[in-house]
Write a protein that holds these residues in place. Sequence first.
Motif, PDB file in Angstrom:
ATOM      1  N   ILE A  83      -6.245   0.615   9.448  1.00  0.00           N
ATOM      2  CA  ILE A  83      -5.505   1.872   9.428  1.00  0.00           C
ATOM      3  C   ILE A  83      -5.454   2.490  10.824  1.00  0.00           C
ATOM      4  O   ILE A  83      -6.075   1.996  11.762  1.00  0.00           O
ATOM      5  CB  ILE A  83      -6.146   2.866   8.443  1.00  0.00           C
TER       6      ILE A  83
ATOM      7  N   TYR B 240      -1.738   0.982   1.706  1.00  0.00           N
ATOM      8  CA  TYR B 240      -1.951  -0.316   2.344  1.00  0.00           C
ATOM      9  C   TYR B 240      -2.353  -1.354   1.303  1.00  0.00           C
ATOM     10  O   TYR B 240      -3.250  -1.118   0.497  1.00  0.00           O
ATOM     11  CB  TYR B 240      -3.062  -0.232   3.390  1.00  0.00           C
TER      12      TYR B 240
ATOM     13  N   LYS C  68       2.468  -0.481   3.003  1.00  0.00           N
ATOM     14  CA  LYS C  68       2.211  -1.201   4.251  1.00  0.00           C
ATOM     15  C   LYS C  68       1.455  -2.489   3.929  1.00  0.00           C
ATOM     16  O   LYS C  68       0.379  -2.442   3.340  1.00  0.00           O
ATOM     17  CB  LYS C  68       1.415  -0.322   5.213  1.00  0.00           C
TER      18      LYS C  68
ATOM     19  N   VAL D 295      -6.138   2.196   0.421  1.00  0.00           N
ATOM     20  CA  VAL D 295      -6.183   0.754   0.681  1.00  0.00           C
ATOM     21  C   VAL D 295      -6.577   0.021  -0.594  1.00  0.00           C
ATOM     22  O   VAL D 295      -7.535   0.414  -1.278  1.00  0.00           O
ATOM     23  CB  VAL D 295      -7.182   0.400   1.804  1.00  0.00           C
TER      24      VAL D 295
END
Length: 296
Positions: A103, A42, A68, A11
């Motif tokens: 997530i 992400y 994402k 992330v």
Amino acid sequence: MMKQNKPITIVVASDNHFVVLIAALLKSIDLNHKTDEHINFYIIEDHISAESKSQLEKIVSPERISIKWVKSREIVPHNVFFPVDSSSFPISIFFRLFAPYIIDETLEKLIYLDVDTIVQDDISKLWNIPLNEHTIGAVQDYSKTIDCEWAGIPNYAALGLTPDTKYFNSGVLLINPKKWREEDITNKVIAILIKYKKYVRMADQYGLNVVFANKWLELDPKWNWFALYKDENPSLIHFVEIKPIFLNYKFNPTFKDEFYRYLSLTPWKNFTPISGNWRLLRKIQNKLKKILLKLI
């Protein structure tokens, strides 16, 4: 049939101004990842343009790395207000506190990375470090201990902590998201930042170090090697302070060369360093936004 490995989950968070940093980071992860785990990457985005998103998605193959997108305004509850300190850090620095909530809930690990990093080793090596009973793993900050005058925890004595308590850098975190959510870490950190606002030096890094004082797994320094250090063949380079995209970058030149080596393999291959005045302007803008928030 063999059980498939769960994907490596990374992330990051950024606005459109620092997309160029994500580009180099993403390519560095891509080139150095040698094992067969898929990577879910992400990006918590704060008004990143459609063009920038399209360019980033060209950097990696979706068969190896899936990007994402998560909108920042969708992860922060309406009743959550970040403490407004006097630093020049943007409000977006707090987005990492919400990483465990964006997530898959079944995952027991995630890697949070600041976007001003590049990875020089296979990210699976960091991913496969066991956290055991710890909620987070981190690397000791270059300020070393909580009694550091310019960072640290100024009110450590009142909190019952000793001055030699180790202080970690929050730019690279190995997190057990299940334990994080169970322990309500996000709300605890925000509450700490509000309660002790006058002591806050480094935004949420202060709150994280208060909450996790003496309760974090210390990772090898090579996984968060600061660019102001000498070249020791690190696994991850962190461009703290002045980034290599600025003309006034003044730290290890070898690390800057590595940054541009990765960037040359992305749609930003023709990017040239920009004036350090732009960096100062951004800092002024961040402070003005915080003053406005205080007035509101």
